[in-house]
Scaffold this active site. Structure first.
Site, PDB file in Angstrom:
ATOM      1  N   GLU A  75     -24.991  -9.342 -39.268  1.00  0.00           N
ATOM      2  CA  GLU A  75     -23.844  -8.779 -39.996  1.00  0.00           C
ATOM      3  C   GLU A  75     -22.517  -9.281 -39.434  1.00  0.00           C
ATOM      4  OE1 GLU A  75     -23.946  -4.465 -40.374  1.00  0.00           O
ATOM      5  OE2 GLU A  75     -24.715  -4.695 -42.392  1.00  0.00           O
ATOM      6  N   HIS A  88     -49.791 -14.685 -31.182  1.00  0.00           N
ATOM      7  CA  HIS A  88     -50.927 -14.829 -32.090  1.00  0.00           C
ATOM      8  C   HIS A  88     -50.497 -14.766 -33.551  1.00  0.00           C
ATOM      9  CE1 HIS A  88     -54.002 -14.591 -28.870  1.00  0.00           C
ATOM     10  NE2 HIS A  88     -52.944 -14.095 -28.248  1.00  0.00           N
ATOM     11  N   LYS A 131     -24.006  -2.321 -52.936  1.00  0.00           N
ATOM     12  CA  LYS A 131     -23.671  -0.898 -53.104  1.00  0.00           C
ATOM     13  C   LYS A 131     -23.018  -0.679 -54.472  1.00  0.00           C
ATOM     14  CE  LYS A 131     -22.637   0.043 -48.240  1.00  0.00           C
ATOM     15  NZ  LYS A 131     -21.548   0.339 -47.320  1.00  0.00           N
TER      16      LYS A 131
HETATM   17  O1  PA5 Z   1     -22.494  -2.357 -38.765  1.00  0.00           O
HETATM   18  C1  PA5 Z   1     -22.135  -1.730 -39.721  1.00  0.00           C
HETATM   19  O2  PA5 Z   1     -20.959  -1.398 -39.893  1.00  0.00           O
HETATM   20  C2  PA5 Z   1     -23.144  -1.273 -40.756  1.00  0.00           C
HETATM   21  O3  PA5 Z   1     -24.432  -1.710 -40.451  1.00  0.00           O
HETATM   22  C3  PA5 Z   1     -23.113   0.239 -40.864  1.00  0.00           C
HETATM   23  O4  PA5 Z   1     -23.493   0.808 -39.642  1.00  0.00           O
HETATM   24  C4  PA5 Z   1     -24.048   0.737 -41.976  1.00  0.00           C
HETATM   25  O5  PA5 Z   1     -23.723   0.127 -43.191  1.00  0.00           O
HETATM   26  C5  PA5 Z   1     -23.948   2.255 -42.114  1.00  0.00           C
HETATM   27  O6  PA5 Z   1     -22.640   2.624 -42.431  1.00  0.00           O
HETATM   28  P1  PA5 Z   1     -22.137   4.112 -42.259  1.00  0.00           P
HETATM   29  O7  PA5 Z   1     -22.217   4.453 -40.821  1.00  0.00           O
HETATM   30  O8  PA5 Z   1     -20.733   4.096 -42.754  1.00  0.00           O
HETATM   31  O9  PA5 Z   1     -23.036   4.975 -43.074  1.00  0.00           O
END
Ligand code: PA5
Length: 476
Positions: free
Chosen positions: A329, A350, A465
């Site tokens: 990310e 394996h 989303k």
């Molecule tokens: O690293 C990030 O920002 C994302 O992976 C969030 O943690 C994830 O989308 C969850 O978001 P939130 O904590 O707003 O529900």
């Protein structure tokens, strides 16, 4: 802080130094000034955040607040004890832990993967199967709200319902709900469903409900408003300048860890010790900069776009997955960014071993090796049934077998001119894991600055989303 009270995590890239397919010492030396410049930029980012200076648009979002968080939390804990954030987390966690026999962490992505990795790396591998006494009085832990899986959700509801006695009483369970934005669909749906189930299972004792829920969320989010209405008294904040996947050392990871009875102060001390090394040590002696240097050069010069993190312990698998998310990310943007992959050995020798040994030369393997296991070494043992021919190694122990597997695999990869590096963890415990979290988070942002990608934010995830929302609302 006494950062000498535990052994340091180390990084050893010696098996990357392979002519042709790996790197040369001179390539690493040449990169050193750029690594130092990237570190300077990262520290200047932190300064900008701490002084409240205006962040230039090219740097937004700038979630650098995680960097000195361990140092700040420890200083506040030492001066203000129970009134500090860490003190509040410990007492809320103790309260919940004493009231329940099971607790559920509701969250997704950066809001649950850290807690999962802490659970798997620092607790008994079969924690949930043990008696309360063997769990040192700590509750069992489960995860939900990281998917919209019908059967999985109901499976967990079955487990939570199982503790109820005919008179309606029974083992209590609680919830830690984590969402920084407080508006992510998956955890929001799970919270709604689990609260409704909790209400039913509490029968006449509804006043307990807000005490059984610890929320961790950003101020003024939908979740914040909901849990305030519910009457939860211990609500923990995720600071604005700390992003989801960099939030493991906020209440996001600390609260579940504290409910499990883990030593969150040691965890923070480990992270703070890594910070000190990051700030001061030169390339060649700096685990963060050295790790970034090797990963970057292998990708840029040797087309090693796949980074395999091979953990040599079952309990580190979730830590590998936490890192997969962190790297993906953070740097998977602008059609760039290496692809992370976690392998657990010897298990995956394996399944993936063949490809890692002889497949495309597009991989850098980083081993995560435990220098010491927590339990006494277990021998193979001699047997009257020697059809398996194991009596020859009857005296050998599991750690000796593991060590032979690690060294044998490294030797085989070296013979095939496959570069491997090693991260050594002294033990799978809070102090070591705290160092490793901080090392990998710092490495990710240093690499981002080195290659000109903003490691913060995840603009691409918004698209799914948006589409999901419009499909659900019947707009299409
Ligand atoms: O690293 C990030 O920002 C994302 O992976 C969030 O943690 C994830 O989308 C969850 O978001 P939130 O904590 O707003 O529900």
């Amino acid at each position: 802080m006494n950062d000498q009270s535990f052994k340091p995590v180390t990084y050893d890239p010696s098996n990357v130094l392979i002519e042709g397919t790996g790197l040369s010492a001179s390539e690493l030396t040449k990169l050193a000034p750029r690594l130092v410049a990237a570190r300077d930029e990262v520290l200047a980012d932190l300064e900008m955040v701490n002084t409240g200076a205006t962040v230039p648009s090219a740097k937004q979002p700038l979630d650098a607040g995680f960097i000195d968080l361990p140092d700040r939390l420890l200083a506040a804990y030492r001066s203000d004890n129970d009134a500090s954030e860490v003190g509040r987390i410990i007492s809320a966690a103790q309260r919940l832990g004493e009231m329940v026999d099971r607790f559920v962490v509701i969250g997704i992505g950066g809001s649950y993967m850290g807690a999962r990795s802490l659970f798997e790396s620092c607790c008994h591998p079969y924690h949930n199967e043990l008696s309360r006494e063997a769990r040192r009085g700590k509750p069992r832990m489960y995860f939900v709200g990281n998917n919209v899986d019908n059967d999985d959700t109901q499976g967990l509801l079955d487990v939570l319902g199982r503790g109820r006695r005919a008179d309606g009483a029974g083992e209590r369970w609680g919830v830690i709900v984590v969402s920084k934005s407080g508006g992510t669909l998956e955890p929001a749906v799970a919270l709604r469903q689990f609260l409704s189930f909790m209400r039913q299972s509490l029968g006449d004792d509804q006043t307990l409900l807000p005490k059984l829920v610890i929320p961790v969320t950003g101020r003024d989010s939908n979740l914040f408003n909901l849990v305030t209405e519910l009457g939860c008294d211990a609500i923990f904040d995720i600071p604005d300048n700390i992003g989801g996947r960099y939030s493991i050392l906020t209440a996001v990871g600390l609260a579940p860890a504290a409910v499990l009875g883990l030593d969150i102060v040691k965890l923070l001390e480990g992270a703070a010790a890594m910070n000190a090394r990051f700030r001061t040590a030169s390339p060649g002696e700096n685990p963060v900069l050295d790790y970034v240097g090797v990963c970057h050069l292998m990708e840029a010069q040797r087309a090693a776009t796949i980074r395999v993190m091979t953990v040599w312990s079952q309990g580190l698998e979730a830590l590998g997955m936490w890192y997969d998310q962190l790297l993906s990310e953070s740097l998977g943007k602008d059609e760039r960014g290496a692809t992370p992959l976690t392998a657990v050995n010897t298990r995956d020798l394996h399944s993936r071993g063949q490809q890692h040994q002889q497949g495309r030369r597009d991989k850098l393997i980083t081993n995560v090796v435990l220098d010491e296991f927590k339990r006494e070494p277990l021998p193979v043992g001699s047997s009257g049934l020697n059809q398996d021919n194991l009596n020859a190694i009857a005296e050998k122990t599991m750690p000796e077998l593991m060590s032979a597997a690690i060294n044998g695999t490294k030797r085989a990869y070296r013979e095939d001119r496959r570069p491997t590096a090693d991260i050594h963890l002294p033990r799978s415990d809070e102090a070591s894991i705290g160092q490793l979290y901080q090392m990998l988070m710092l490495a990710t942002i240093v690499e981002g600055r080195l290659i000109g990608i903003n490691p913060y934010g995840q603009p691409g995830v918004e698209a799914y989303k948006k589409h999901m929302k419009s499909i659900l609302s019947g707009e299409e």
